[in-house]
Each structure stands twice: as C-alpha cells, then as structure tokens.
Design a protein around this motif. Structure first.
Motif, PDB file in Angstrom:
ATOM      1  N   UNK A 140      32.080  86.561  76.053  1.00 25.75           N
ATOM      2  CA  UNK A 140      31.735  86.152  74.691  1.00 25.75           C
ATOM      3  C   UNK A 140      31.824  84.644  74.451  1.00 25.75           C
ATOM      4  N   UNK A 141      32.604  83.935  75.261  1.00 30.90           N
ATOM      5  CA  UNK A 141      32.797  82.498  75.046  1.00 30.90           C
ATOM      6  C   UNK A 141      32.306  81.695  76.253  1.00 30.90           C
ATOM      7  N   UNK A 142      32.882  81.936  77.424  1.00 37.07           N
ATOM      8  CA  UNK A 142      32.546  81.145  78.616  1.00 37.07           C
ATOM      9  C   UNK A 142      31.079  81.249  79.018  1.00 37.07           C
ATOM     10  N   UNK A 143      30.593  82.463  79.212  1.00 44.43           N
ATOM     11  CA  UNK A 143      29.221  82.649  79.703  1.00 44.43           C
ATOM     12  C   UNK A 143      28.178  82.071  78.742  1.00 44.43           C
ATOM     13  N   UNK A 144      28.267  82.339  77.429  1.00 43.22           N
ATOM     14  CA  UNK A 144      27.275  81.738  76.525  1.00 43.22           C
ATOM     15  C   UNK A 144      27.311  80.205  76.517  1.00 43.22           C
ATOM     16  N   UNK A 145      28.507  79.623  76.617  1.00 40.86           N
ATOM     17  CA  UNK A 145      28.581  78.154  76.675  1.00 40.86           C
ATOM     18  C   UNK A 145      27.956  77.621  77.956  1.00 40.86           C
ATOM     19  N   UNK A 146      28.223  78.294  79.079  1.00 44.48           N
ATOM     20  CA  UNK A 146      27.622  77.881  80.352  1.00 44.48           C
ATOM     21  C   UNK A 146      26.099  77.961  80.292  1.00 44.48           C
ATOM     22  N   UNK A 147      25.566  79.026  79.712  1.00 46.25           N
ATOM     23  CA  UNK A 147      24.116  79.182  79.583  1.00 46.25           C
ATOM     24  C   UNK A 147      23.528  78.085  78.704  1.00 46.25           C
ATOM     25  N   UNK A 148      24.180  77.816  77.593  1.00 44.94           N
ATOM     26  CA  UNK A 148      23.703  76.790  76.664  1.00 44.94           C
ATOM     27  C   UNK A 148      23.681  75.425  77.344  1.00 44.94           C
ATOM     28  N   UNK A 149      24.757  75.087  78.033  1.00 44.77           N
ATOM     29  CA  UNK A 149      24.810  73.794  78.723  1.00 44.77           C
ATOM     30  C   UNK A 149      23.729  73.693  79.801  1.00 44.77           C
ATOM     31  N   UNK A 150      23.481  74.780  80.519  1.00 42.99           N
ATOM     32  CA  UNK A 150      22.434  74.785  81.544  1.00 42.99           C
ATOM     33  C   UNK A 150      21.065  74.552  80.907  1.00 42.99           C
ATOM     34  N   UNK A 151      20.826  75.163  79.748  1.00 43.28           N
ATOM     35  CA  UNK A 151      19.554  74.974  79.040  1.00 43.28           C
ATOM     36  C   UNK A 151      19.371  73.535  78.580  1.00 43.28           C
ATOM     37  N   UNK A 152      20.446  72.869  78.245  1.00 43.87           N
ATOM     38  CA  UNK A 152      20.375  71.516  77.699  1.00 43.87           C
ATOM     39  C   UNK A 152      20.104  70.462  78.770  1.00 43.87           C
ATOM     40  N   UNK A 153      20.337  70.775  80.017  1.00 46.30           N
ATOM     41  CA  UNK A 153      20.032  69.835  81.094  1.00 46.30           C
ATOM     42  C   UNK A 153      21.237  69.013  81.526  1.00 46.30           C
ATOM     43  N   UNK A 154      21.102  68.394  82.692  1.00 43.95           N
ATOM     44  CA  UNK A 154      22.204  67.655  83.312  1.00 43.95           C
ATOM     45  C   UNK A 154      22.615  66.407  82.546  1.00 43.95           C
ATOM     46  N   UNK A 155      21.702  65.758  81.866  1.00 44.25           N
ATOM     47  CA  UNK A 155      22.004  64.502  81.164  1.00 44.25           C
ATOM     48  C   UNK A 155      22.446  64.715  79.709  1.00 44.25           C
ATOM     49  N   UNK A 156      22.616  65.956  79.309  1.00 47.91           N
ATOM     50  CA  UNK A 156      22.943  66.272  77.928  1.00 47.91           C
ATOM     51  C   UNK A 156      24.352  65.789  77.560  1.00 47.91           C
ATOM     52  N   UNK A 157      24.428  65.101  76.428  1.00 54.78           N
ATOM     53  CA  UNK A 157      25.714  64.669  75.866  1.00 54.78           C
ATOM     54  C   UNK A 157      25.963  65.529  74.618  1.00 54.78           C
ATOM     55  N   UNK A 158      26.937  66.449  74.668  1.00 50.87           N
ATOM     56  CA  UNK A 158      27.179  67.324  73.518  1.00 50.87           C
ATOM     57  C   UNK A 158      27.425  66.552  72.221  1.00 50.87           C
ATOM     58  N   UNK A 159      28.018  65.385  72.278  1.00 51.57           N
ATOM     59  CA  UNK A 159      28.288  64.604  71.077  1.00 51.57           C
ATOM     60  C   UNK A 159      27.012  64.060  70.424  1.00 51.57           C
ATOM     61  N   UNK A 160      25.884  64.131  71.145  1.00 51.64           N
ATOM     62  CA  UNK A 160      24.623  63.682  70.548  1.00 51.64           C
ATOM     63  C   UNK A 160      24.210  64.611  69.394  1.00 51.64           C
ATOM     64  N   UNK A 161      24.794  65.784  69.290  1.00 51.79           N
ATOM     65  CA  UNK A 161      24.473  66.716  68.218  1.00 51.79           C
ATOM     66  C   UNK A 161      25.258  66.440  66.927  1.00 51.79           C
ATOM     67  N   UNK A 162      26.280  65.615  67.041  1.00 47.96           N
ATOM     68  CA  UNK A 162      27.154  65.342  65.892  1.00 47.96           C
ATOM     69  C   UNK A 162      26.582  64.179  65.090  1.00 47.96           C
ATOM     70  N   UNK A 163      26.335  64.401  63.775  1.00 51.99           N
ATOM     71  CA  UNK A 163      25.777  63.302  62.950  1.00 51.99           C
ATOM     72  C   UNK A 163      26.777  62.172  62.759  1.00 51.99           C
TER      73      UNK A 163
END
Length: 163
Positions: A140-163
C-alpha cells in the motif's frame, strides 16, 4: 520546539499485544503531551476509523486536540461536522506509553491491521505516524511510491512539485 514524526521503522507485536514505539517517536509524543512528566507514562491518541484502511494513525495529544478544535469550530449547520466528530472522536482512544516506550495494542486494533502478532511498520508523516502490518505497508505504501518514482523518470526532483 517543533518536533515531528519522521522516518520509517519496524517493530514486532507479540501475542499479548506488547510492542515498542520507536525512540524518536517517543520524544515527539513527550513534547506533545502537556500532562507528561518525567517518570510518568506519556499519552497519545490512536485513530482507527475506516478512512485509514488497514493502518492505524497515532497523533500527539496536542495535535489531536488541534484537529478536534478545527472540527468543533465548524458551524453546527455544516452536515459534515457531526460525521467528522464521529470519525475522529468516536474512532480514537488514548494510547498509554510507559517510560521504556512500550504499549499494549488492543486485539481489535491488531485485527484491524490484519494480524494478532508479527512484524509492523511505523511511518512518520509529520504531525502523525502510521502503523501497518509489514506486508500491507509494502503493497500500500512502498510499491505505489516506487511505481510513481519510476514513472517520473531518473532526473525527477520530488520537491519540484512543491509550490
């Protein structure tokens, strides 16, 4: 001092419901329990409503009181007020934690998690932490986060989503 629950830990719960709260979480609970004194047990609130799925949520007393104050400040004419009162006040109870961080988790709460004894995951999420059965945490937590990060790509910075 503004402390918050952070990080992920694992612990065991035995057949009698005994388990330990992670040490770093205990410091946050102490700071958020106005009635706590050294050599006294600390108290937090544990929520177990259906909105939490197969997890439990633990808040400090101060965080719980602040949440309830927000609900109670809603106009009585708001049809959601009574539902929220039931959800948060009716499906919560005190969680007493001894000086060594041990608690007894009631059987009905362990059954909500899907186990009587076994491995648990604790995840700090700021003003509260969640308790999960390890297998459910992974799906419920680990797998969905892993999938989401994989979809976002290797150069994705999660903080780029924060206004």
């Amino acid at each position: 001092m503004n402390l918050s629950f952070t990080s992920t830990y694992q612990s065991k719960v035995d057949a009698k419901g005994r388990m330990s709260i992670p040490a770093k979480f205990r410091r946050v609970i102490e700071a958020g329990d106005p009635a706590w004194a050294p050599d006294q047990p600390m108290t937090a609130k544990i929520l177990y409503g259906k909105h939490l799925g197969e997890s439990l949520q633990v808040l400090t007393m101060e965080a719980f009181d602040a949440k309830i104050a927000r609900v109670m400040a809603m106009p009585d004419s708001d049809p959601n007020k009574n539902k929220l009162r039931k959800l948060f006040m009716g499906f919560s109870e005190d969680l007493t934690i001894d000086k060594d961080g041990r608690v007894v988790l009631a059987l009905r709460l362990r059954e909500k998690l899907g186990l009587v004894e076994g491995e648990l995951s604790f995840m700090g999420l700021g003003e509260y932490f969640q308790i999960w059965k390890v297998e459910n945490f992974e799906t419920e937590v680990d797998a969905p986060l892993d999938e989401w990060l994989a979809e976002m790509g290797d150069d994705f910075d999660p903080m780029s989503l924060v206004p």
